[in-house]
Design a protein around this motif. Structure first.
Motif, PDB file in Angstrom:
ATOM      1  N   GLU A   1      -2.788  25.344   3.119  1.00 46.16           N
ATOM      2  CA  GLU A   1      -2.346  24.148   3.820  1.00 46.16           C
ATOM      3  C   GLU A   1      -2.095  22.988   2.864  1.00 46.16           C
ATOM      4  OE1 GLU A   1      -5.154  23.222   6.793  1.00 46.16           O
ATOM      5  OE2 GLU A   1      -4.701  24.965   8.059  1.00 46.16           O
ATOM      6  N   ARG A   2      -2.806  22.948   1.728  1.00 44.10           N
ATOM      7  CA  ARG A   2      -2.684  21.819   0.797  1.00 44.10           C
ATOM      8  C   ARG A   2      -1.975  22.192  -0.499  1.00 44.10           C
ATOM      9  NH1 ARG A   2      -8.239  19.010  -0.249  1.00 44.10           N
ATOM     10  NH2 ARG A   2      -6.768  17.454  -1.060  1.00 44.10           N
ATOM     11  N   ALA A   3      -1.397  23.394  -0.560  1.00 39.54           N
ATOM     12  CA  ALA A   3      -0.841  23.881  -1.819  1.00 39.54           C
ATOM     13  C   ALA A   3       0.298  23.012  -2.332  1.00 39.54           C
ATOM     14  CB  ALA A   3      -0.355  25.324  -1.647  1.00 39.54           C
TER      15      ALA A   3
ATOM     16  N   THR B   1      -5.770  36.844  -6.883  1.00 41.78           N
ATOM     17  CA  THR B   1      -6.844  36.706  -5.900  1.00 41.78           C
ATOM     18  C   THR B   1      -6.365  36.173  -4.573  1.00 41.78           C
ATOM     19  OG1 THR B   1      -7.306  34.486  -6.765  1.00 41.78           O
ATOM     20  CG2 THR B   1      -8.551  36.330  -7.709  1.00 41.78           C
ATOM     21  N   GLY B   2      -5.171  35.580  -4.503  1.00 35.49           N
ATOM     22  CA  GLY B   2      -4.687  35.038  -3.242  1.00 35.49           C
ATOM     23  C   GLY B   2      -5.315  33.700  -2.904  1.00 35.49           C
ATOM     24  N   MET B   3      -4.915  33.154  -1.766  1.00 36.45           N
ATOM     25  CA  MET B   3      -5.404  31.836  -1.337  1.00 36.45           C
ATOM     26  C   MET B   3      -5.992  31.927   0.071  1.00 36.45           C
ATOM     27  SD  MET B   3      -2.270  29.289  -2.352  1.00 36.45           S
ATOM     28  CE  MET B   3      -1.403  29.417  -3.917  1.00 36.45           C
ATOM     29  N   PRO B   4      -7.092  31.233   0.335  1.00 34.10           N
ATOM     30  CA  PRO B   4      -7.576  31.123   1.711  1.00 34.10           C
ATOM     31  C   PRO B   4      -6.688  30.161   2.504  1.00 34.10           C
ATOM     32  CG  PRO B   4      -8.984  29.872   0.222  1.00 34.10           C
ATOM     33  CD  PRO B   4      -8.014  30.610  -0.643  1.00 34.10           C
TER      34      PRO B   4
ATOM     35  N   LEU C   1      -1.915   7.688   4.974  1.00 31.62           N
ATOM     36  CA  LEU C   1      -2.550   6.740   4.056  1.00 31.62           C
ATOM     37  C   LEU C   1      -3.421   7.462   3.029  1.00 31.62           C
ATOM     38  CD1 LEU C   1      -3.545   3.885   6.537  1.00 31.62           C
ATOM     39  CD2 LEU C   1      -1.714   3.847   4.857  1.00 31.62           C
ATOM     40  N   GLU C   2      -4.118   8.507   3.496  1.00 33.82           N
ATOM     41  CA  GLU C   2      -4.960   9.258   2.574  1.00 33.82           C
ATOM     42  C   GLU C   2      -4.112   9.939   1.506  1.00 33.82           C
ATOM     43  OE1 GLU C   2      -8.172  12.951   2.592  1.00 33.82           O
ATOM     44  OE2 GLU C   2      -7.260  12.227   4.444  1.00 33.82           O
ATOM     45  N   ALA C   3      -2.934  10.510   1.929  1.00 36.51           N
ATOM     46  CA  ALA C   3      -2.051  11.173   0.966  1.00 36.51           C
ATOM     47  C   ALA C   3      -1.507  10.180  -0.048  1.00 36.51           C
ATOM     48  CB  ALA C   3      -0.912  11.867   1.699  1.00 36.51           C
TER      49      ALA C   3
ATOM     50  N   GLY D   1       2.773  21.305 -10.006  1.00 40.95           N
ATOM     51  CA  GLY D   1       3.725  22.401 -10.154  1.00 40.95           C
ATOM     52  C   GLY D   1       4.397  22.763  -8.843  1.00 40.95           C
ATOM     53  N   LEU D   2       3.607  23.121  -7.813  1.00 36.94           N
ATOM     54  CA  LEU D   2       4.188  23.503  -6.537  1.00 36.94           C
ATOM     55  C   LEU D   2       4.827  22.331  -5.823  1.00 36.94           C
ATOM     56  CD1 LEU D   2       1.653  26.082  -5.061  1.00 36.94           C
ATOM     57  CD2 LEU D   2       3.958  26.498  -5.915  1.00 36.94           C
ATOM     58  N   SER D   3       4.236  21.120  -5.922  1.00 38.82           N
ATOM     59  CA  SER D   3       4.844  19.959  -5.276  1.00 38.82           C
ATOM     60  C   SER D   3       6.189  19.631  -5.907  1.00 38.82           C
ATOM     61  CB  SER D   3       3.903  18.758  -5.358  1.00 38.82           C
ATOM     62  OG  SER D   3       3.642  18.431  -6.718  1.00 38.82           O
ATOM     63  N   MET D   4       6.306  19.798  -7.264  1.00 37.25           N
ATOM     64  CA  MET D   4       7.590  19.578  -7.927  1.00 37.25           C
ATOM     65  C   MET D   4       8.608  20.619  -7.458  1.00 37.25           C
ATOM     66  SD  MET D   4       8.624  20.060 -11.908  1.00 37.25           S
ATOM     67  CE  MET D   4       8.584  21.821 -11.619  1.00 37.25           C
TER      68      MET D   4
END
Length: 761
Positions: free
Chosen positions: A694-696, A686-689, A519-521, A713-716
């Motif tokens: 998890e949410r990228a 710089t990379g990602m934590p 639901l939150e998404a 961009g990444l979701s597409m």
């Protein structure tokens, strides 16, 4: 001259009835009485020692039987673990199987296993191909033994250690032998581990043949159902098995007291000569009559074994006779002392009375010691954690401890003498238990009481409670009695039920959390779409209002409206790509050619501060994909890489052919097995934590400043790759850059389609 009397008068001094001999006669009688008392006390001590010896023997016998049962369970777990290692396929390389066997350290941790092997089913039509394949692996003399045509042909294709007598088993068709075939068929049809009957292993030579057995666990083809017998027979591809030599299996089981027991193990429920699997070294059948014996059964992977244990001469010689000898010597000494006292009593009353008092004290001390020992045993039983019940052969209760009073509600006076079935067994099961106790009283064994057994007992107030019963036979002149320890297992049952309810509540909480996250998404997605479309509508609305107010700059306003419409169209296309609903026009594409065509565009998008390096191998496979959408995805990835390197850096675009097998590590991460062409776009940013990774792929999630990106961009890219039948993976570490890898399935067509000419999907 006077003559002496030739008939002298006999003197009374030597007469047995003379008062002078009375002290000695009384002393002899006192000594005899002391000897009788000593004999009785020594006999009682000897019987006590014999009882302790029997208890020690029964404990060791039960412990040895339990040790055999535990060791067989361990071997079954080893086979099940090997079956899990194979993951539904018997096609495992010899080196890989040897490495797995070496990691188990079976010779150190699980002594008794002769070998660990795989029996493969060979279809009759592929017999020659199978033999050729095995010989191609380096086994030039490989052949299936025995030769001939059979409905089902199997072969031992892997066995470790691959040396020594195990080489004799390589290629052997175990399904051709009736005893092995019966166990293999049972394992195949049930899906459980199954042991064979008594066999002679093919590994055996002629000099030191031993009885043995084998244990099988079926291997079903991965992905095929095996919930019915028919399905299991259709899915079976082979068996994991282990051969056992009985002498090796039993070596070391008895520990430091192994010589105290003589062990005989029989296959089945009847201890016959033909069924003999093992007999302790030095024990010959009928050579002597043992003092103590114990018989029980254990389950070996669905097959019953009868274990018969006898006391060894060394164990019987260890009976503690010191107490008996001490009592005898003490009794003789006290008898002599008593005789002396009696003798002295006849002459010196005062001293005799003193000595008599001392003797009385000694006798009372000995009797108190015996009574104290009996009281100690009674207190041990009274304070035991479990209820203790002794039952005579006729079914009457003879002993009832304090814990039994607390558990069942009957005091000792009410329980002793009552029929145990009428007192404790629920009415519907009394006939069944009556037959079992009758058999136990006759034979000392009953199938219902072969070990710790769960049952239902009746309390004083009529309630039924679950209990666990452990019994030992007690031989009497009337038959076999029962000594039983009864444990209340209600706390254990309640704990199991609480754990089940806790797990159920945990699953419900997880489901609720998942629904909440969904639901939150959806809410975030709806809010993002509404926000972006609201901005577009504001632009359109403002330009229309300005056009209504003034006739100047009409074309410029229309261009602004058209630009807003294009932005809305692009946003809708990105949302469709994320939802995997966009229309695709797939073509057979050579990715190397596509990257070369995009070279100028990618360098322009990356800027002068970013260097782009291409890694393109020769003989790259073709893929079936929409080239225009793929170009958009690659362009977005390069732009994201550029934004992640504020001070400049390098971007690497690497192409590769990849084949993923079912056993590969990537297959466990969700990538289906098959052939793929990978496109990896990596940067030195710089990379990602972990929390950002998890949410990228979430829509509208971005770490860029306001107005710098839509977060699509990444979701597409994720939606497009999934819609194209591929996979996408993200790898990143803070300070070490980010790599996005796209897996596109290989196309069967060897030549690419003409450029930008789509084929029907």
């Amino acid at each position: 001259m006077p003559h002496p009397d030739p008939s002298p008068t006999p003197s009374n001094r030597n007469s047995p009835r003379s008062p002078a001999h009375l002290p000695f006669l009384l002393a002899a009688l006192a000594f005899l009485a002391a000897l009788i008392v000593t004999y009785m006390v020594a006999g009682n001590a000897q019987r006590t020692a014999a009882g302790e010896l029997a208890g020690n023997f029964n404990f060791r016998a039960r412990d040895l039987a339990a040790g055999i049962d535990r060791r067989l369970d361990v071997y079954e777990e080893v086979l099940l673990a090997t079956c899990g290692f194979l993951r539904g396929s018997v096609d495992v390389g010899r080196a890989e199987f040897a490495d797995y066997y070496a990691l188990l350290h079976l010779n150190d941790r699980f002594p008794g296993i002769e070998a660990l092997g795989i029996a493969t089913i060979v279809p009759p039509g592929r017999l020659d191909a199978h033999v050729a394949a095995m010989r191609a692996e380096g086994f030039r003399d490989y052949a299936i033994k025995p030769p001939g045509t059979r409905p089902v042909i199997t072969s031992i294709t892997r066995i470790e250690p691959f040396s020594g007598r195990n080489l004799r088993a390589f290629g052997y068709d175990m399904f051709s032998e009736p005893v092995r075939r019966a166990a293999m068929a049972a394992a195949r049809d049930t899906g459980h581990a199954v042991a064979t009957g008594k066999v002679v292993l093919v590994q055996e030579g002629r000099r030191d043949d031993q009885a043995g057995f084998l244990m099988y666990v079926p291997v079903y083809r991965a992905g095929m159902a095996h919930d019915t017998v028919a399905a299991r027979r259709a899915a079976i591809v082979g068996w994991v098995y282990a051969p056992f030599r009985m002498n090796d299996l039993m070596r070391g089981l008895g520990g430091e007291h192994a010589g105290d027991l003589q062990v005989e193990i029989y296959d089945g429920l009847a201890p016959t000569a033909d069924a003999l699997l093992y007999r302790s070294p030095g024990a010959a059948a009928g050579s002597r009559r043992p003092l103590l014996s114990y018989q029980t059964t254990v389950d070996n992977a669905g097959r019953s074994w009868t274990i018969v244990l006898h006391s060894a001469p060394a164990f019987e010689a260890a009976r503690d006779r010191r107490a008996t000898v001490a009592i005898a010597l003490t009794g003789i000494g006290l008898g002599l002392l008593l005789a002396l006292v009696v003798w002295l009593l006849a002459s010196e009353r005062r001293r005799a009375l003193q000595l008599a008092q001392g003797m009385t004290v000694e006798l009372r001390t000995s009797r108190d010691r015996i009574d104290a020992e009996g009281e100690r045993v009674r207190l041990i039983l009274q304070t035991a954690y479990d209820a203790f019940i002794a039952i005579a052969p006729d079914g009457r209760i003879t002993d009832w401890n304090l814990r039994a009073c607390q558990l069942f509600g009957w005091n000792e006076g009410e329980a002793v003498g009552r029929d145990v079935l009428e007192l404790l067994v629920p009415a519907p099961r009394r006939d069944e238990w009556r037959g079992c106790l009758a058999q136990f009283a006759r034979d000392g064994a009953c199938p219902m009481l072969t070990g710790p057994t769960e049952a239902t007992a009746l309390t004083h107030d009529g309630h039924e409670i679950p209990v666990e019963i452990a019994i030992t036979p007690l031989a009497t002149k009337q038959g076999y009695g029962v000594t039983a320890f009864v444990r209340d297992i209600r706390p254990r049952k309640e704990a199991a039920e609480r754990e089940h309810q806790r797990q159920q509540r945990l699953e419900e909480a997880r489901a609720a959390l998942l629904r909440s996250q969904k639901l939150e998404a959806v809410g975030k997605l709806t809010g993002g779409v509404a926000h972006d479309f609201n901005n577009i509508l504001h632009i359109i609305s403002a330009n229309v209002q300005l056009m209504l107010r003034s006739d100047d700059n009409g074309r410029k306003r229309l261009l602004n409206i058209l630009d807003a419409v294009e932005r809305g169209k692009k946003l809708a296309a990105q949302l469709l790509a994320f939802a995997r609903r966009q229309p695709l026009h797939p073509s057979v594409v050579n990715l190397a050619q596509l990257i070369e065509r995009m070279d100028t565009l990618l360098h322009r998008a990356a800027g002068d501060s970013v260097a782009i390096r291409m890694v393109i191998p020769p003989d790259l496979w073709n893929v079936l994909v929409d080239p225009n959408q793929l170009e958009n995805v690659l362009l977005n990835l390069v732009i994201n890489a550029r934004d992640a390197m504020e001070g400049g850096g390098s971007v690497t675009i690497a192409l590769a052919n990849v084949t993923i097998e079912a056993a590969d590590e990537l297959a466990y991460s969700g990538i289906r097995p098959g052939k793929f062409v990978t496109v990896a776009v990596g940067d030195t940013g710089t990379g990602m934590p972990p929390d950002v990774m998890e949410r990228a792929f979430e829509p509208f999630f971005t770490t860029k400043p306001e107005g710098k990106g839509t977060g699509l961009g990444l979701s597409m890219a994720h939606g497009f790759v999934k819609q194209s039948g591929g996979h996408i993976r993200l790898a990143s570490k803070p300070g070490a850059g980010t790599t996005v890898t796209i897996y596109l399935p290989r196309a069967r067509q060897d030549t690419p389609d003409p450029v930008f000419l789509p084929v029907p999907h």
